[in-house]
Scaffold this motif. Structure first.
Motif, short mmCIF file in Angstrom:
data_model
loop_
_atom_site.label_atom_id
_atom_site.label_comp_id
_atom_site.label_asym_id
_atom_site.label_seq_id
_atom_site.Cartn_x
_atom_site.Cartn_y
_atom_site.Cartn_z
N ASN A 182 -6.75 1.56 -8.00
CA ASN A 182 -6.50 0.14 -7.77
C ASN A 182 -5.01 -0.13 -7.54
O ASN A 182 -4.63 -0.88 -6.63
N ARG A 207 -3.99 1.05 -4.18
CA ARG A 207 -4.53 0.19 -3.12
C ARG A 207 -3.74 -1.11 -3.02
O ARG A 207 -3.44 -1.59 -1.92
N VAL A 208 -3.38 -1.66 -4.18
CA VAL A 208 -2.61 -2.90 -4.17
C VAL A 208 -1.23 -2.67 -3.55
O VAL A 208 -0.77 -3.48 -2.73
N ARG A 245 -0.34 -0.42 -1.37
CA ARG A 245 -0.47 -0.21 0.07
C ARG A 245 -0.67 -1.56 0.77
O ARG A 245 -0.05 -1.85 1.78
N ALA A 246 -1.55 -2.38 0.20
CA ALA A 246 -1.80 -3.70 0.78
C ALA A 246 -0.53 -4.55 0.76
O ALA A 246 -0.23 -5.28 1.72
N ARG A 277 -6.41 -8.45 0.61
CA ARG A 277 -6.26 -7.30 1.50
C ARG A 277 -6.62 -6.00 0.77
O ARG A 277 -7.19 -5.08 1.36
N ALA A 278 -6.25 -5.93 -0.51
CA ALA A 278 -6.51 -4.70 -1.28
C ALA A 278 -7.98 -4.61 -1.70
O ALA A 278 -8.43 -3.56 -2.17
N LEU A 315 -5.00 -7.63 -9.83
CA LEU A 315 -3.64 -7.56 -9.33
C LEU A 315 -2.65 -8.01 -10.40
O LEU A 315 -1.67 -7.32 -10.68
#
Lengths: 196, 196
Positions: free
Chosen positions: A8, A11-12, A14-15, A35-36, A43
């Motif tokens: 997670n 992913r956050v 990267r987004a 987006r993530a 988040l």
């Protein structure tokens, strides 16, 4: 950290990089969560605010730069290793300032310990590369890594002022580091690459 | 320009420098008129606004720098002449940015012809000094004066970020120009002065 929590987080981040690149550093956290593909709660649990997110992105980049720097410590040419690493630091500085310029004063003022750790990590990695080039005789003995990093940062700043001239950073880098290399060894230094 | 008009102009510019130094570039024009001992009408007739005043101060400094640069064209050592002049440009850039930082974007956007003339005058003076050092063989052939001036400006910017370290500009200057001098002549360049 459990695997799904780490996933997670990645992913956050990267987004966040994508959304910042598209919308600048004032992008909303909700947009980044969307987006993530995570909920806003996830988040905020990982990054309580915009600053925490920016510091995490910087820390990630710094980790990569330091790993790269350590691997360059076994490069056969200590001076090329030093210059090559400094060049990557300059690119990072340019990218980061574009990302966080408007937040940087607040970030510095916050005295975030993670940010201080980034600063120390870059300085220590650079100091190791410089010391190796100095032992080798290919960098002058009196140079201080702190000054060298300030110089690299100044070149990054200048190149951002000229977004229409993407080759400027390379030219300034060759210009400003021309005196750094190979004086003792009598080899042609970076000057030789300026204007080629 | 009549003598008393020129005297008034000089007096206003001197007062403006003082008031800017004390109160920053947002100082009021009335305060400057007061300090100069002229009426607001006289000030506005010479300088219709804050920008005109700032451009006049910059032009004065640039005139001085260019006169100094021309006199350095007969200095016995072309490379020392170039470096010494660039060092003065760096000092000027630092002082000016402190003065006009908050106005610089507006000034640039205004495309003031007097400002463009300043830019050209600095570039031409620097180009003459650089060309002389290149003919002499003491500066590398490929260097472009525009890049060199961007570099000097970047050093000035970096030194402003560290107001607690007044010697930084000198160290950065020695660091970044180390490759510039005397490579061909085989003399010890500015590096030798770094950290002394």
């Amino acid at each position: 950290m459990r695997t799904d929590a780490r996933d997670n987080r990645e992913r956050v981040l990267r987004a966040a990089r994508e959304v910042f690149a598209e919308q600048g550093p004032r992008a909303s956290l909700n947009r980044i969560a969307q987006r993530a593909g995570v909920g806003p709660g996830t988040l905020y649990r990982n990054f309580p605010g915009l600053q925490a997110l920016l510091v995490a992105i910087i820390s990630d980049d710094v980790d990569r730069l330091c790993t790269r720097g350590r691997s360059l410590l076994t490069h056969p040419s200590p001076d090329e290793a030093l210059l090559s690493w400094l060049r990557e630091v300059a690119t990072h500085a340019t990218a980061m300032r574009g990302l966080v310029a408007s937040q940087m004063a607040a970030l510095r003022a916050s005295r975030d310990p993670a940010l201080a750790a980034c600063h120390d990590a870059i300085r220590d990695t650079g100091a190791a590369l410089l010391a190796r080039a100095q032992r080798d005789g290919s960098a002058p003995a009196g140079v201080d890594i702190a000054d060298l990093l300030v110089l690299v940062n100044a070149l990054a700043w200048a190149s951002e002022q000229a977004p229409d001239d993407p080759a400027l950073l390379d030219r300034l880098f060759a210009l400003a580091t021309g005196g750094l290399l190979d004086r003792a060894a009598g080899k042609l230094p970076a000057w030789g690459r300026y204007g080629d």
